[in-house]
Design a protein around this motif. Structure first.
Motif, PDB file in Angstrom:
ATOM      1  N   HIS A 126       0.810  -1.225   0.000  1.00  0.00           N
ATOM      2  CA  HIS A 126       0.000   0.000   0.000  1.00  0.00           C
ATOM      3  C   HIS A 126       0.840   1.271   0.000  1.00  0.00           C
ATOM      4  CE1 HIS A 126      -3.407  -2.580   0.617  1.00  0.00           C
ATOM      5  NE2 HIS A 126      -2.967  -2.991   1.788  1.00  0.00           N
ATOM      6  N   GLN A 127       2.158   1.124   0.024  1.00  0.00           N
ATOM      7  CA  GLN A 127       3.003   2.310   0.075  1.00  0.00           C
ATOM      8  C   GLN A 127       3.111   2.952  -1.302  1.00  0.00           C
ATOM      9  OE1 GLN A 127       4.124   3.275   3.214  1.00  0.00           O
ATOM     10  NE2 GLN A 127       2.695   1.619   3.608  1.00  0.00           N
ATOM     11  N   GLU A 128       2.908   4.267  -1.366  1.00  0.00           N
ATOM     12  CA  GLU A 128       3.012   4.973  -2.638  1.00  0.00           C
ATOM     13  C   GLU A 128       4.462   5.103  -3.075  1.00  0.00           C
ATOM     14  OE1 GLU A 128       1.027   8.670  -2.289  1.00  0.00           O
ATOM     15  OE2 GLU A 128      -0.954   7.790  -1.988  1.00  0.00           O
ATOM     16  N   GLY A 129       5.359   5.213  -2.120  1.00  0.00           N
ATOM     17  CA  GLY A 129       6.781   5.315  -2.459  1.00  0.00           C
ATOM     18  C   GLY A 129       7.601   4.586  -1.428  1.00  0.00           C
ATOM     19  N   SER A 130       8.627   3.930  -1.852  1.00  0.00           N
ATOM     20  CA  SER A 130       9.464   3.166  -0.940  1.00  0.00           C
ATOM     21  C   SER A 130      10.351   4.102  -0.125  1.00  0.00           C
ATOM     22  CB  SER A 130      10.321   2.188  -1.742  1.00  0.00           C
ATOM     23  OG  SER A 130      11.265   1.571  -0.908  1.00  0.00           O
ATOM     24  N   THR A 131      10.446   3.806   1.185  1.00  0.00           N
ATOM     25  CA  THR A 131      11.352   4.564   2.035  1.00  0.00           C
ATOM     26  C   THR A 131      12.789   4.111   1.811  1.00  0.00           C
ATOM     27  OG1 THR A 131       9.606   4.737   3.678  1.00  0.00           O
ATOM     28  CG2 THR A 131      11.828   5.196   4.435  1.00  0.00           C
ATOM     29  N   LEU A 132      12.942   2.840   1.451  1.00  0.00           N
ATOM     30  CA  LEU A 132      14.273   2.293   1.232  1.00  0.00           C
ATOM     31  C   LEU A 132      14.541   2.161  -0.260  1.00  0.00           C
ATOM     32  CD1 LEU A 132      14.265  -0.562   3.898  1.00  0.00           C
ATOM     33  CD2 LEU A 132      15.458   1.620   4.044  1.00  0.00           C
ATOM     34  N   HIS A 133      15.612   2.736  -0.711  1.00  0.00           N
ATOM     35  CA  HIS A 133      16.001   2.609  -2.118  1.00  0.00           C
ATOM     36  C   HIS A 133      17.368   1.939  -2.149  1.00  0.00           C
ATOM     37  CE1 HIS A 133      12.638   5.191  -3.270  1.00  0.00           C
ATOM     38  NE2 HIS A 133      12.987   5.961  -2.259  1.00  0.00           N
ATOM     39  N   ARG A 134      17.386   0.634  -2.327  1.00  0.00           N
ATOM     40  CA  ARG A 134      18.616  -0.135  -2.240  1.00  0.00           C
ATOM     41  C   ARG A 134      19.002  -0.702  -3.593  1.00  0.00           C
ATOM     42  NH1 ARG A 134      20.039   1.916   2.623  1.00  0.00           N
ATOM     43  NH2 ARG A 134      18.287   1.734   4.053  1.00  0.00           N
ATOM     44  N   ASP A 135      20.294  -0.748  -3.847  1.00  0.00           N
ATOM     45  CA  ASP A 135      20.812  -1.334  -5.070  1.00  0.00           C
ATOM     46  C   ASP A 135      21.228  -2.765  -4.769  1.00  0.00           C
ATOM     47  OD1 ASP A 135      21.943  -1.998  -7.436  1.00  0.00           O
ATOM     48  OD2 ASP A 135      23.592  -0.552  -7.327  1.00  0.00           O
ATOM     49  N   LYS A 180      26.416  -4.073   3.036  1.00  0.00           N
ATOM     50  CA  LYS A 180      26.357  -3.620   1.646  1.00  0.00           C
ATOM     51  C   LYS A 180      25.140  -2.745   1.382  1.00  0.00           C
ATOM     52  CE  LYS A 180      28.924  -7.305  -0.722  1.00  0.00           C
ATOM     53  NZ  LYS A 180      28.822  -8.387  -1.751  1.00  0.00           N
ATOM     54  N   LEU A 181      24.025  -3.051   2.041  1.00  0.00           N
ATOM     55  CA  LEU A 181      22.789  -2.301   1.796  1.00  0.00           C
ATOM     56  C   LEU A 181      22.598  -1.153   2.782  1.00  0.00           C
ATOM     57  CD1 LEU A 181      20.296  -5.205   0.939  1.00  0.00           C
ATOM     58  CD2 LEU A 181      21.696  -3.823  -0.602  1.00  0.00           C
ATOM     59  N   GLY A 182      23.518  -1.001   3.722  1.00  0.00           N
ATOM     60  CA  GLY A 182      23.407   0.085   4.688  1.00  0.00           C
ATOM     61  C   GLY A 182      22.226  -0.084   5.622  1.00  0.00           C
ATOM     62  N   LEU A 183      21.965  -1.326   6.028  1.00  0.00           N
ATOM     63  CA  LEU A 183      20.823  -1.643   6.887  1.00  0.00           C
ATOM     64  C   LEU A 183      21.279  -1.854   8.323  1.00  0.00           C
ATOM     65  CD1 LEU A 183      19.118  -4.203   4.483  1.00  0.00           C
ATOM     66  CD2 LEU A 183      18.540  -1.783   4.768  1.00  0.00           C
ATOM     67  N   ARG A 184      20.379  -1.569   9.253  1.00  0.00           N
ATOM     68  CA  ARG A 184      20.726  -1.657  10.666  1.00  0.00           C
ATOM     69  C   ARG A 184      20.565  -3.060  11.230  1.00  0.00           C
ATOM     70  NH1 ARG A 184      21.033   3.543  12.769  1.00  0.00           N
ATOM     71  NH2 ARG A 184      20.438   5.112  11.244  1.00  0.00           N
ATOM     72  N   ASP A 185      19.546  -3.787  10.771  1.00  0.00           N
ATOM     73  CA  ASP A 185      19.276  -5.096  11.358  1.00  0.00           C
ATOM     74  C   ASP A 185      18.362  -5.907  10.446  1.00  0.00           C
ATOM     75  OD1 ASP A 185      16.661  -4.020  11.783  1.00  0.00           O
ATOM     76  OD2 ASP A 185      17.325  -3.181  13.676  1.00  0.00           O
ATOM     77  N   ARG A 186      17.968  -7.103  10.904  1.00  0.00           N
ATOM     78  CA  ARG A 186      17.169  -8.011  10.096  1.00  0.00           C
ATOM     79  C   ARG A 186      15.786  -7.444   9.807  1.00  0.00           C
ATOM     80  NH1 ARG A 186      19.612 -13.492  10.766  1.00  0.00           N
ATOM     81  NH2 ARG A 186      17.685 -14.447  10.011  1.00  0.00           N
ATOM     82  N   ALA A 187      15.227  -6.695  10.755  1.00  0.00           N
ATOM     83  CA  ALA A 187      13.900  -6.121  10.529  1.00  0.00           C
ATOM     84  C   ALA A 187      13.919  -5.220   9.303  1.00  0.00           C
ATOM     85  CB  ALA A 187      13.451  -5.328  11.758  1.00  0.00           C
ATOM     86  N   GLN A 188      14.947  -4.385   9.185  1.00  0.00           N
ATOM     87  CA  GLN A 188      15.044  -3.495   8.027  1.00  0.00           C
ATOM     88  C   GLN A 188      15.383  -4.275   6.766  1.00  0.00           C
ATOM     89  OE1 GLN A 188      17.806  -0.217   8.326  1.00  0.00           O
ATOM     90  NE2 GLN A 188      16.348   1.196   7.399  1.00  0.00           N
TER      91      GLN A 188
END
Length: 206
Positions: A126-135, A180-188
């Protein structure tokens, strides 16, 4: 009073999001207990601003624990997407509150992967735009497999069994995926897998 009785130092309190952001900048706490709904700046915007000041690569980024009245709340989803380390219901017991603070302080996400997946599946589409933009092109094929299985709620032990590799090797792969993805933890990581389209809501085992 609850936290202090268990030897946890409370360095500041805030009545709204703006005060929370200022307090974090001033006191540099290890953990922030953040209410979602507050007057003025809400907890979601405060979470974004705090974590913008402290990217995952910073020396000691604060861990944010979201307090909410609902365990499947779209605001919680957005906060996790912004980088919060987990959520806790406001009616949690004193022991649970203390344990939650210690859990996120130690660098773990306060969410069972399966709960996170249900939360993401409910709101990601349902999100109009992603908060996370990962390559995801930075990930190797094995790391993509790891991310897919994390998104489906598998623990490290289950990942090792599924991929026929050692648990130590799994931990190494997970650490590399997050880095590599600049993530904090498994939830993200779970949110990133859905928001990039690597995993489609409704796919995979429950």
């Amino acid at each position: 009073m609850i936290l202090g009785a268990d030897g946890i130092e409370v360095v500041a309190e805030a009545a709204d999001g703006g005060e929370a952001v200022d307090a974090v900048r001033r006191t540099r706490p290890d953990v922030v207990l953040m209410d979602v709904r507050m007057p003025g700046m809400d907890g979601l915007e405060a979470t974004r601003r705090i974590l913008a000041d402290h990217p995952p690569s910073s020396p000691r980024p604060p861990r944010i624990l979201i307090l909410t009245t609902f365990d499947l709340d779209r605001y919680v989803y957005a906060a996790l997407s912004a980088g919060a380390s987990g959520f806790l219901l406001k009616d949690a017991s004193a022991d649970r509150l203390v344990a939650a603070v210690r859990t996120v302080r130690d660098g773990d996400a306060l969410l069972a992967p399966s709960v996170t997946r249900r939360l993401v599946e409910r709101f990601a589409r349902h999100q109009e735009g992603s908060t996370l933009h990962r390559d995801l092109s930075t990930l190797t094929p094995r790391e993509l497999d790891i991310l897919r299985l994390i998104a489906r709620g598998l623990s490290n032990t289950e990942l090792a069994a599924q991929l026929h590799i050692g648990e130590t090797t799994v931990k190494t792969h997970v650490t590399r995926v997050l880095s590599k993805l600049g993530l904090r933890d498994r939830a993200q990581a779970i949110i990133a897998a859905y928001e990039t389209g690597l995993v489609v809501p409704g796919s995979g085992p429950r």
